[in-house]
Scaffold this active site. Structure first.
Site, PDB file in Angstrom:
ATOM      1  N   LYS A  67       0.872  -1.185   0.000  1.00  0.00           N
ATOM      2  CA  LYS A  67       0.000   0.000   0.000  1.00  0.00           C
ATOM      3  C   LYS A  67       0.899   1.221   0.000  1.00  0.00           C
ATOM      4  CE  LYS A  67      -2.315   1.632   3.695  1.00  0.00           C
ATOM      5  NZ  LYS A  67      -3.395   1.787   4.673  1.00  0.00           N
ATOM      6  N   ARG A 111     -10.067  -1.719   7.548  1.00  0.00           N
ATOM      7  CA  ARG A 111      -9.102  -2.688   8.081  1.00  0.00           C
ATOM      8  C   ARG A 111      -8.513  -2.233   9.416  1.00  0.00           C
ATOM      9  NH1 ARG A 111      -4.226   0.055   8.895  1.00  0.00           N
ATOM     10  NH2 ARG A 111      -2.663  -0.361   7.299  1.00  0.00           N
ATOM     11  N   ASP A 222       1.407   5.354  14.385  1.00  0.00           N
ATOM     12  CA  ASP A 222       1.879   4.501  13.292  1.00  0.00           C
ATOM     13  C   ASP A 222       3.144   5.065  12.646  1.00  0.00           C
ATOM     14  OD1 ASP A 222       0.728   6.728  12.199  1.00  0.00           O
ATOM     15  OD2 ASP A 222      -0.660   5.672  10.883  1.00  0.00           O
TER      16      ASP A 222
HETATM   17  P1  NAD Z   1      -8.242  13.018  11.191  1.00  0.00           P
HETATM   18  O1  NAD Z   1      -7.365  14.109  10.711  1.00  0.00           O
HETATM   19  O2  NAD Z   1      -9.576  12.840  10.588  1.00  0.00           O
HETATM   20  O3  NAD Z   1      -8.430  13.153  12.784  1.00  0.00           O
HETATM   21  C1  NAD Z   1      -7.337  13.420  13.625  1.00  0.00           C
HETATM   22  C2  NAD Z   1      -7.723  13.248  15.074  1.00  0.00           C
HETATM   23  O4  NAD Z   1      -6.583  13.534  15.902  1.00  0.00           O
HETATM   24  C3  NAD Z   1      -8.807  14.222  15.527  1.00  0.00           C
HETATM   25  O5  NAD Z   1      -9.534  13.603  16.570  1.00  0.00           O
HETATM   26  C4  NAD Z   1      -8.001  15.405  16.054  1.00  0.00           C
HETATM   27  O6  NAD Z   1      -8.721  16.181  16.966  1.00  0.00           O
HETATM   28  C5  NAD Z   1      -6.869  14.663  16.736  1.00  0.00           C
HETATM   29  N1  NAD Z   1      -5.649  15.457  16.852  1.00  0.00           N
HETATM   30  C6  NAD Z   1      -5.057  16.190  15.882  1.00  0.00           C
HETATM   31  N2  NAD Z   1      -3.901  16.723  16.346  1.00  0.00           N
HETATM   32  C7  NAD Z   1      -3.775  16.296  17.628  1.00  0.00           C
HETATM   33  C8  NAD Z   1      -2.807  16.501  18.647  1.00  0.00           C
HETATM   34  N3  NAD Z   1      -1.735  17.248  18.421  1.00  0.00           N
HETATM   35  N4  NAD Z   1      -3.009  15.897  19.851  1.00  0.00           N
HETATM   36  C9  NAD Z   1      -4.098  15.126  20.065  1.00  0.00           C
HETATM   37  N5  NAD Z   1      -5.046  14.893  19.147  1.00  0.00           N
HETATM   38  C10 NAD Z   1      -4.883  15.477  17.949  1.00  0.00           C
HETATM   39  O7  NAD Z   1      -7.356  11.714  11.064  1.00  0.00           O
HETATM   40  P2  NAD Z   1      -7.821  10.198  10.952  1.00  0.00           P
HETATM   41  O8  NAD Z   1      -7.926   9.813   9.533  1.00  0.00           O
HETATM   42  O9  NAD Z   1      -8.962   9.985  11.868  1.00  0.00           O
HETATM   43  O10 NAD Z   1      -6.501   9.453  11.498  1.00  0.00           O
HETATM   44  C11 NAD Z   1      -6.153   9.555  12.870  1.00  0.00           C
HETATM   45  C12 NAD Z   1      -4.791   8.938  13.063  1.00  0.00           C
HETATM   46  O11 NAD Z   1      -4.850   7.536  12.830  1.00  0.00           O
HETATM   47  C13 NAD Z   1      -3.706   9.462  12.116  1.00  0.00           C
HETATM   48  O12 NAD Z   1      -2.600   9.848  12.904  1.00  0.00           O
HETATM   49  C14 NAD Z   1      -3.363   8.295  11.233  1.00  0.00           C
HETATM   50  O13 NAD Z   1      -2.009   8.282  10.855  1.00  0.00           O
HETATM   51  C15 NAD Z   1      -3.697   7.138  12.153  1.00  0.00           C
HETATM   52  N6  NAD Z   1      -4.005   5.885  11.441  1.00  0.00           N
HETATM   53  C16 NAD Z   1      -3.516   4.740  11.939  1.00  0.00           C
HETATM   54  C17 NAD Z   1      -3.785   3.536  11.298  1.00  0.00           C
HETATM   55  C18 NAD Z   1      -3.276   2.237  11.855  1.00  0.00           C
HETATM   56  O14 NAD Z   1      -3.396   1.216  11.180  1.00  0.00           O
HETATM   57  N7  NAD Z   1      -2.772   2.204  13.041  1.00  0.00           N
HETATM   58  C19 NAD Z   1      -4.555   3.537  10.133  1.00  0.00           C
HETATM   59  C20 NAD Z   1      -5.072   4.733   9.667  1.00  0.00           C
HETATM   60  C21 NAD Z   1      -4.793   5.921  10.335  1.00  0.00           C
END
Ligand code: NAD
Length: 321
Positions: A67, A111, A222
């Site tokens: 990906k 996922r 991540d």
């Molecule tokens: P998004 O931009 O829609 O939401 C971001 C969230 O983080 C919001 O709740 C926001 O208020 C909060 N936020 C932003 N800056 C912050 C800070 N400095 N401190 C605390 N909270 C903060 O993003 P999303 O698409 O919901 O993704 C959220 C996170 O999940 C991303 O960091 C992304 O990389 C991660 N993610 C992880 C996986 C995985 O497999 N583990 C998969 C997809 C996304």
């Protein structure tokens, strides 16, 4: 090769199918039938974006690919599109020929939600009633919707750095007929299950803000440098992950391991619990923590099932390549 555009994914992939693809691939990883390649993830110095590649090979499912994509934090505000953007590429493991290109945005959300749900199924207390959410962005809604299917939850509580986003969680709770309450972080002690899914680079949830017996799924961390919980929580908890190598380098455990608070050997694969070679939760007082770093094999598993469905339904676009 086949192309399955992003617009077709919603009509093809279900939460149930994502759950079973992810559960199966986690099990295959723990039994040595599938492995992930080292992750590349870079701050590219443009639009504050994090971009990278996650790939792997599942010898049991004969799925090979990667990906490509990442996180563009300004997308929503500037362009009205979601911040996460990705595409999955599948290759024929017999020949190396490109097999499919699949829109990866919705698949990633499904996922990722499936991963925390698998952890809830295998690690949360059966009698969990209150679910706590930290984060209220795009992924959070998918996380909550999927998690609510795993236990008979009676209430949703939530905290977010940007409180104006909390209605996103309240809406999912309402769809499920459950009450929603915004809480301070100290209020998280009421939760039997907590999911964190933010883009934070500092600890949000303190070790003292989690009650005994809680299952915590840390899903936002991540990338190197990101963090959602106090490393002392990983000392108190039994720690599980999708992939140990990722957990200690780009996942939540990077901090506790880096500070010498826990060792790599303290982090167990969730697949071992699924396969029955690790006992998982053993008491109602134990805190369990799933460090969901997101592995390439998860993406390949869901993409492969979407391609099969798209071909079957005549939706896949075939191109000469
Ligand atoms: P998004 O931009 O829609 O939401 C971001 C969230 O983080 C919001 O709740 C926001 O208020 C909060 N936020 C932003 N800056 C912050 C800070 N400095 N401190 C605390 N909270 C903060 O993003 P999303 O698409 O919901 O993704 C959220 C996170 O999940 C991303 O960091 C992304 O990389 C991660 N993610 C992880 C996986 C995985 O497999 N583990 C998969 C997809 C996304």
């Amino acid at each position: 090769m086949y192309i399955v555009p992003e617009r077709e994914i919603a009509g093809l992939m279900t939460r149930e199918a994502a759950f079973s693809a992810v559960e199966q691939v986690f099990a295959a990883m723990a039994s040595g039938d599938a492995y992930n390649f080292p992750v590349i993830r870079e701050a590219i110095g443009h639009e504050d974006a994090l971009y990278g590649f996650k790939g792997g090979f599942d010898q049991a499912g004969l799925t090979l690919g990667l990906k490509a994509g990442g996180y563009w934090p300004n997308n929503l505000e500037k362009r009205g599109i979601i911040n996460h953007q990705s595409t999955v590429f599948l290759f024929d493991p017999d020949t190396g020929k490109a097999k499919a290109m699949v829109g990866g945005n919705l698949l990633t959300a499904l996922r990722t939600a499936a991963a925390s749900s698998v952890s809830i199924k295998h690690l949360a207390r059966e009698d969990a009633k209150v679910i706590g959410m930290i984060g209220a962005g795009h992924q959070a809604t998918f996380q909550l919707r999927a998690a609510l299917e795993q236990r008979s939850f009676e209430k949703v509580i939530g905290w977010n750095l940007h409180p104006e986003m909390l209605p996103n969680l309240a809406k999912v709770a309402a769809e499920a007929g459950l009450p929603f309450e915004a809480v301070e972080l100290d209020g998280m002690t009421e939760a039997d299950m907590i999911i964190s899914i933010t883009s934070s680079f500092d600890a949000i949830l303190g070790a003292g803000q989690v009650s005994p017996g809680t299952h915590v799924a840390c899903m936002g961390t991540d990338t190197k440098g990101k963090q959602e919980v106090d490393p002392q929580l990983l000392v108190k908890a039994d720690v599980f992950t999708d992939e140990v190598a990722q957990s200690i380098t780009i996942g939540e455990a990077q901090h506790a391991v880096g500070q010498g608070l826990i060792q790599e050997s303290d982090v167990a694969q969730i697949g071992a619990v699924i396969n029955g070679t690790h006992q998982g939760r053993t008491s109602d007082d134990q805190i369990t923590l799933f460090d969901g770093t997101g592995v390439g094999l998860q993406d390949l598993a869901v993409a492969a099932s979407v391609v099969d469905l798209a071909i079957e339904k005549g939706i896949a676009i075939e191109v000469d390549f």
